[in-house]
Structure formats: structure tokens, C-alpha cells
Design a protein around this motif. Structure first.
Motif, PDB file in Angstrom:
ATOM      1  N   PHE A 178       0.797  -1.324   0.023  1.00 36.35           N
ATOM      2  CA  PHE A 178       0.012  -0.072   0.026  1.00 36.35           C
ATOM      3  C   PHE A 178       0.729   1.250   0.016  1.00 36.35           C
ATOM      4  N   GLU A 179       0.117   2.271  -0.611  1.00 34.13           N
ATOM      5  CA  GLU A 179       1.137   3.541  -0.865  1.00 34.13           C
ATOM      6  C   GLU A 179       0.549   4.578   0.552  1.00 34.13           C
ATOM      7  N   ASP A 180      -0.797   4.727   0.532  1.00 35.35           N
ATOM      8  CA  ASP A 180      -1.335   5.501   1.405  1.00 35.35           C
ATOM      9  C   ASP A 180      -2.080   4.520   2.427  1.00 35.35           C
ATOM     10  N   ASP A 183      -6.413   5.584   3.954  1.00 34.94           N
ATOM     11  CA  ASP A 183      -7.756   5.169   3.497  1.00 34.94           C
ATOM     12  C   ASP A 183      -7.866   3.628   3.884  1.00 34.94           C
ATOM     13  N   LYS A 184      -6.984   3.224   4.527  1.00 28.67           N
ATOM     14  CA  LYS A 184      -6.860   1.918   4.787  1.00 28.67           C
ATOM     15  C   LYS A 184      -7.411   1.505   6.312  1.00 28.67           C
TER      16      LYS A 184
ATOM     17  N   SER B 181       5.470   0.688  -3.994  1.00 26.37           N
ATOM     18  CA  SER B 181       4.182  -0.065  -3.622  1.00 26.37           C
ATOM     19  C   SER B 181       3.382  -0.684  -4.648  1.00 26.37           C
ATOM     20  N   LEU B 182       2.793  -1.763  -4.684  1.00 32.09           N
ATOM     21  CA  LEU B 182       1.905  -2.328  -5.805  1.00 32.09           C
ATOM     22  C   LEU B 182       0.811  -1.181  -6.049  1.00 32.09           C
ATOM     23  N   GLU B 183       0.213  -0.623  -4.821  1.00 32.43           N
ATOM     24  CA  GLU B 183      -0.894   0.170  -4.930  1.00 32.43           C
ATOM     25  C   GLU B 183      -0.514   1.535  -5.927  1.00 32.43           C
ATOM     26  N   ARG B 184       0.691   2.181  -5.653  1.00 38.03           N
ATOM     27  CA  ARG B 184       1.359   3.240  -6.465  1.00 38.03           C
ATOM     28  C   ARG B 184       1.253   2.546  -7.795  1.00 38.03           C
ATOM     29  N   ARG B 187      -1.860   2.448  -9.583  1.00 39.90           N
ATOM     30  CA  ARG B 187      -2.353   3.833 -10.007  1.00 39.90           C
ATOM     31  C   ARG B 187      -1.710   4.457 -11.275  1.00 39.90           C
TER      32      ARG B 187
END
Lengths: 454, 313
Positions: A178-180, A183-184, B181-184, B187
Motif C-alpha cells: 500500500f502507498e497511502d 484510507d486503509k 508499492s503495488l498500490e502506487r 495507479r
């Protein structure tokens, strides 16, 4: 001149002792003033952080303060029993003192290996000492070298890479998914010690909500209080809500004492569609395991158990052990070089003193001889005699001094310089080392540059 | 036009990019550690970006001697090479996307190798003749196609990064360089592929206008028709992939695979059209400069009176 260090740190002294020696700038100033007035130390510096208090000073070889004197002064300043302080103090001299400082600067003596804050703290201590005019050429040299070595260790070695605890490894893996985290949703299943540690680390990421589901709601409440979860940002939940929590969670830390898995593949497969393909980081810290291994092979699910996390910690320990060898080599080389430079500077001063002394003696003898000759020789002849005598004296003294001084100044031998220098001072009655009236300015603006970089 | 200096510089840049690729891959795998290789990687990406920019400008000013720099496929490749190299260097120095070098630099090397082919063997200038359509249409078309391709390539690189990072996480590997990160990364895939799709749409729409104009003047060639047909096909497939990606089943690894597939299809169009069309000139035949080729009267008879519009090859 000798560089002396006396101090204590988190390894040698308990917090009750360390907190008494947590000196603010006013107390540091009074400590430095006391050292000057009692022992006329030429240079001194106090490094004080939450984990260590160390005094570095430069003193003449055969002059105080020794270990006992310094320990007594520090104990007096801190209001401690000198015996207590002596029991926890670290005392280093010359190259050992420099090596110790370089290790501190490199973060090798820190609680968290390789942490960078200590370098800034050393710079601040050095700057403070400069403002108090308590550092001279030797401590300038030693501390500038320490700052350079500290930087080098962090840039040329991987000493601060990797994580050393299961909690921080958990956070590292979470950051790779996760990046952020704003919101988790983080869910703790069970309120055991391991879950507590992992959740404490995850709490620091400031997730949107942090729920704790436990069979005993009271224990869940206690864990929430420990984690400092505020109203509306999560809280305790009944164990019966587990399915619902698994649907909304992004990170799940499970640590329930249960002989059977509580999150089975059958249960989770049924929940996958409701999760709408969102990634899930599942950390199973329980033994026996709480999560069936088959769950980990499902799409967008990342399942880690306690062994996975501990193997990362173990790898970090192994990697850092290898890096420690490199760091030690760097430190030793730097400390030897620094000590060598300081000793040769000292030899230079000694040579100057010896030469001055011998020439003064020679001048006295020349005057006596000229006085005897004055009765027998007229003006021009007396001048010739004077010139010849001066040349003869200079050549003779230079030849006498050349061999011992060049032997002392040789860089390729491991000459015990301090011993020979002390012998020369004693034999020629040169007195002890000179103590400068005021410290000389910093030889370069290295520190200012470092500060600017920071 | 072809130019020995251009080819020489491209070879040098491609070799530098290759060296950067090697350093980046070794670093990603944990074979090289410390800041030295990272600095080298960043430096090489920056040098390649600066070199490609310089070469692009050199070609505009010295070779083409005009104000329209984008006069051939080679120029287009140099332009996207320069932008792409600059982007990699920026992302590395700002540490915005760790691990980008190992996935971006191989693509940059590929682009430069392709540019070398376009310079030395398959040099083909665009038909920028004002008599057919205003240059603006063609410029928009070219910009849409090249920038769209660049964004699709970035999406594919992000797709590769995603799959690699996911594989490492699945295997519980902690060594080597940690990627973003996978999320980045996901995106980035979403944003670049959406923007790339938009630009490709612009490129295709203007291409259709150019095609319609070509029909009206009856100088369409079979190559041109094949290219347009394939482009529309790719556009439709990519558009389809863009939409299905938003469904639950296509999140994560599937989205990454689709972004890679999108680039592969686009390259396939380039490849097929390139194979079907003949180069205008090459190093050996010492062809005339671009300005001469632009003029229908001076074209060699073998290439027809006007010269075909072959912007994407």
C-alpha cells in the motif's frame, strides 16, 4: 597530548543513571568550566543524547584528569554516588577513544543499529563546544573525522538497511503493498502480545480505522486503549464480526490461540467477491496458524506467517553482521589515520621545543666562548670567529637532531611515539605539553558545510 | 535524412543505456548494493536523455534546417527517447518510483536500438506536404501517436514492475532493491494507460482525416490501408482492455498483464507495417536530404509522384 573519553550509554547504564546525566547546555557549560579550572584541560567536549553521555577531552600525558578524577566530577555534577558511576562508565584513551567516537558516529553503538540521528547530535555537540570555545586543533580533527566517517558508513555500507523486529518487518511489507494508509482499515484478530507489537507499528501509519476483534471484548478494549485509538478511528469489535471485518479490512493481523484455523479457504473464497478485488495483507502471528495456507494463494491476498517475518529479521541480522565487518575496517583505518596525524603533529611540536632548547644552550656556550676570545682577537677576527662558530653550532645541532627526529617522524613504523616523546621531554627537561591559552579556530569550514547539507 | 553522425551518436547512447540497464538489473536483484550503482544508473539515464535531446535538436537545426523538427520516424523515436530518459532520470533522482531503472532503461535501450535501425536502414521521412493537408493535422497526428505510444510504454513498464513486485511479495523475498508499492504502481498503470488511450484516440482520429483526404486525392497505398486497419484494431482492443480492467476480476496482476499486452499489440502494428513498407533510403545509397524528398517533383520515380504518408513506421 592524549584524547580521553569517559561516558556511559544505554548498554552500560540503566535509565535511572542516564537521566541524571542528561545534561542541558547550561550544565554542559558548567562541566566544561569545572574541567578547565580544575585541571587546565586544553580541549573538552560533552556529547549528551537520550542514550548516552560522553565527555571527550585532551590532556597532557602525565597530567590529570584520569579515570577516577573524571568519574568523580561527573558524579558530582549529576548528584550520583561516584562508585555507581565508576561501575557503569566507559573509559577510553587515544586511539580507542577515537574508535569509540567513530563507532558512535556510524550508529554502531546506537540502540537501533545505523540510525542517522546520532550524527546530527554529534554535529550539534561539536558546534556547541565551538561556541563555548572549548575545542582546539585535536578535537577539531577528531570530530570532523568522526562526522566524515559517520557519513561514509551510511553511504558506503548497508548497515542501516533492513528491519530488526517482526513489527517493523510487518510495516515494511505493508508499505510494499500500500502507498497511502489514510484510507486503509487495519484489523487485529486476538489481543495477544505479538498482535500488540505488530498493531503498535501499524498504528503509527495512521490508518483510517483500526479494529480489534477478540473473544473477550474487555481484552480488546484494553488493547485499543494501549494503542491509543481515538473515537471514530476504530475500537473493539466482537469476534462474531470477523467475516464483516475481513470484507472491509486491508490489513489483518491475526494472533488467536486456537488449535484450528479461524480463517479458512472456504470462508475467504466466499468473501472475495464482496471485497471487490482489493488487496489484502494477512499477517498470521499465531502458532498453530490461524489462517489456512490456501488463503495465501488467492488473488490479491498476501499471507505472511510468523516464520516468514522472522526469516526476514534473521536475514537482516546476517546481512548486518557482514556489513559490521566492513564498518569495523573503515573505522579502524580512520581511527589509525586520525591518531597518526595527531601524534605527528605532537612530534612536530616536540621537535620545535627540543630545537629551541638546544639552540638556547648552544647560544649560551657560544657567548661564553666569544667572551673568552674577545680578549685575544681584534674586531675583524672576532667577527670571523663569531660567524664560524655560529655555522659550526648550527651544523652540529642539526646533525645531532636529524637522526632521532626523523626516526620519530617515520610513518612506516609503529613507533611508540608517546613513550619516546615523554622520554625526550624528561631527558632534555622540556617540561610537559604546552596548554594553549585559547583554542585555535576550526581548520576548515567542514561543519558549516555539513550543516548546510543537512 | 540519414546521417552518419546521427547513427554514431545513437549507438553511443544505446550503449550507455545498456550499461545503465545492466547496473539497474543487478541492483534490483541485490547483486550490487550501495549508492554508487544507483548514482551511475541515474547519471546514465540523464546523459542518454540529454544526448537524445541534443540529437533531436541537432537534426532539426542542422539536418532538416527547418522549424519542423518532427520530420521522420527517427525524429519521433528520438523525441520519445529524450522524454522517456528524462523521466527515468527524474524519477530516480526524486526517488518517486524505486526500481524504475531496471524496467525503464531496457525499454529506453530498445527505443534507441529501434532509432538506430530507423536511422541506418529504414529511414523514412514523413510526407509533410502542405498540398495534401495542413501541417497542423499531421503534427497533431504524430504527437498523438508518439506521445500515446510513450504513455502506453510507461503503462507496460509499470505493469512489468507490478508483476515483479507482486512475485517478490508472494515469495516473501526481502533482498535486492525494494520497488514502489503495488498500490502506487497500479495507479500509474491506470493513469498512463487512460491518458495513452486518449492520445492514441487523437492520433487515430486525425489519421482517419488524413486517410479520408488521401482517398479524395487517390494516392492511398496498400501499406497505408493495412496500417490504418491494424491501428483501428489495436485501438479497439486497447479500448476494450481499458474498460474490462475496471471490473473486479481485472484488478491487480491481470491489469498489469493487459497493459503489457497493449504495448505488444502496438509494437506488432509498427512491426507489421514496417515489414510491409520499403525504406526510402539508407546509408548505402546516399539519398537526397529530406527537403528534397518532400517535394513531389524531386522524388525518385519508384516511390510515386507524392510519396506515401507513413507516419507511424
Amino acid at each position: 597530548m592524549r584524547v580521553t573519553m569517559l561516558g556511559l550509554d544505554h548498554r552500560t547504564a540503566p535509565v535511572e543513571v542516564r537521566e541524571k546525566l542528561a545534561l542541558d547546555s547550561g550544565r554542559i557549560e558548567s562541566l566544561l568550566a569545572a574541567m578547565r579550572s580544575r585541571w587546565q584541560v586544553s580541549e573538552a567536549l560533552v556529547l549528551c543524547t537520550c542514550n548516552r553521555t560522553e565527555v571527550y577531552l585532551v590532556r597532557a600525558v602525565h597530567r590529570p584528569p584520569g579515570f577516577e578524577d573524571l568519574a568523580a566530577l561527573l558524579a558530582e555534577q549529576a548528584g550520583l554516588d561516584p562508585a555507581t558511576l565508576r561501575g557503569v562508565a566507559i573509559h577510553r584513551e587515544q586511539i580507542q577513544a577515537m574508535t569509540h567516537l567513530f563507532r558512535v558516529a556510524g550508529g554502531l553503538e546506537s540502540m537501533v543499529l545505523g540510525e542517522p540521528q546520532i550524527l546530527g547530535q554529534i554535529k550539534r555537540a561539536y558546534e556547541q563546544a565551538q561556541q563555548m570555545e572549548s575545542v582546539g586543533p585535536i578535537l577539531h580533527k577528531v570530530f570532523q573525522q568522526a562526522i566524515a566517517v559517520g557519513k561514509k558508513i551510511r553511504t558506503e555500507t548497508a548497515i542501516n538497511e533492513g528491519r530488526m523486529s517482526v513489527g517493523s518487518v510487518t510495516v515494511d511489507f505493508a508499505r510494499r503493498i500500500f502507498e497511502d494508509f489514510r484510507d486503509k482499515i487495519v484489523v487485529g484478530v486476538g489481543a495477544g502480545e505479538m498482535a500488540k507489537l505488530a498493531l503498535r507499528h501499524l498504528r503509527a501509519l495512521e490508518p483510517l480505522r483500526l479494529w480489534v476483534a477478540n473473544r473477550s471484548l474487555e481484552n480488546a478494549q484494553g488493547l485499543c486503549q494501549f494503542l491509543g485509538i481515538k473515537e471514530g478511528r476504530g475500537g473493539p469489535r466482537a469476534f462474531a464480526d470477523l467475516e464483516e471485518l475481513l470484507v472491509e479490512a486491508d490489513i489483518v493481523v491475526s494472533s488467536v490461540a486456537s488449535p484450528q484455523p479461524i480463517i479458512t479457504a472456504g470462508l475467504f473464497k466466499h468473501l472475495l467477491r464482496r471485497r471487490r478485488g482489493r488487496p489484502l495483507f494477512l499477517i498470521d502471528l499465531a502458532v498453530p496458524r490461524n489462517v489456512e495456507p490456501a488463503v495465501g494463494s488467492m488473488t490479491n491476498v498476501f499471507l505472511y506467517n510468523i516464520d516468514d517475518l522472522q526469516s526476514v529479521v534473521q536475514r537482516t541480522v546476517e546481512d548486518r553482521s557482514a556489513e559490521m565487518i566492513r564498518c569495523d575496517q573503515l573505522l579502524r583505518q580512520a581511527a589509525e589515520l586520525c591518531a597518526h596525524e595527531i601524534e605527528h603533529r605532537y612530534v612536530g611540536e616536540l621537535a620545535k621545543a627540543l630545537r629551541t632548547r638546544l639552540f638556547a644552550m648552544a647560544e649560551m656556550e657560544r657567548d661564553r666562548t666569544l667572551h673568552k676570545l674577545a680578549a685575544k682577537a681584534d674586531g675583524p677576527t672576532a667577527n670571523l670567529f663569531t660567524q664560524a662558530l655560529d655555522e659550526h653550532t648550527h651544523r652540529l645541532l642539526n646533525k645531532i637532531l636529524h637522526l632521532p627526529l626523523s626516526q620519530l617522524d617515520r610513518k612506516d613504523t609503529h613507533t611508540p611515539l608517546a613513550f619516546y616523546a615523554a622520554a625526550l621531554r624528561k631527558l632534555f627537561d622540556l617540561g610537559d605539553e604546552e596548554i594553549p591559552a585559547s583554542p585555535s579556530p576550526a581548520p576548515s569550514d567542514q561543519t558549516t558545510q555539513d550543516q548546510a547539507e543537512q | 535524412m540519414h546521417d552518419l553522425m546521427t547513427s554514431g551518436i545513437i549507438i553511443g547512447l544505446a550503449l550507455l543505456s545498456l550499461a545503465g540497464t545492466a547496473a539497474a538489473i543487478l541492483r534490483l536483484l541485490g547483486k550490487l548494493t550501495g549508492p554508487g550503482p544507483q548514482r551511475l544508473e541515474r547519471l546514465l539515464a540523464g546523459v542518454v536523455a540529454a544526448g537524445a535531446t541534443g540529437l533531436f535538436l541537432y537534426r532539426a537545426i542542422v539536418v532538416h534546417q527547418g522549424l519542423v523538427p518532427l520530420q521522420s520516424h527517427l525524429d519521433g523515436l528520438l523525441l520519445i527517447g529524450a522524454i522517456f530518459g528524462g523521466l527515468i532520470a527524474y524519477l530516480q533522482s526524486a526517488r518517486r518510483l524505486p526500481g524504475v531503472g531496471a524496467f525503464g532503461l531496457p525499454v529506453l535501450t530498445f527505443l534507441l536500438t529501434w532509432a538506430l535501425c530507423a536511422s541506418a536502414w529504414t529511414y523514412r521521412p514523413f510526407n509533410l506536404d502542405e498540398q495534401t493537408l495542413p501541417t497542423l493535422w499531421k503534427t497533431v497526428h504524430l504527437a498523438g501517436v508518439y506521445l500515446g505510444t510513450l504513455l502506453v510504454a510507461i503503462a507496460a513498464i509499470a505493469g512489468g514492475m507490478f508483476l515483479y513486485a507482486r512475485r517478490k511479495l508472494r515469495r516473501r523475498e526481502s533482498g535486492g532493491e525494494v520497488t514502489a508499492s503495488l498500490e502506487r504502481i497500479e495507479r500509474i498503470i491506470v493513469r498512463t494507460s487512460a491518458l495513452g488511450f486518449g492520445l492514441l484516440t487523437v492520433g487515430l482520429a486525425t489519421g482517419v482525416v488524413i486517410m479520408a483526404e488521401g482517398w479524395s486525392r487517390s494516392h492511398l497505398t496498400p501499406t497505408f490501408a493495412v496500417k490504418v486497419g491494424l491501428s483501428v484494431g489495436v485501438w479497439l482492443i486497447y479500448g476494450l482492455l481499458m474498460n474490462v480492467r475496471h471490473t473486479v476480476r481485472f484488478r491487480g496482476p491481470r491489469a498489469a498483464w493487459l497493459s503489457i499486452l497493449g504495448l505488444v499489440l502496438l509494437l506488432a502494428v509498427f512491426g507489421v507495417v514496417s515489414a510491409m513498407s520499403r525504406p526510402r533510403n539508407n546509408i548505402e545509397n546516399n539519398s537526397p536530404p529530406a527537403q528534397e524528398i518532400k517535394s513531389p517533383a524531386t522524388l525518385p520515380a519508384a516511390y510515386g509522384p507524392r510519396g506515401e504518408v507513413t507516419p507511424c513506421v
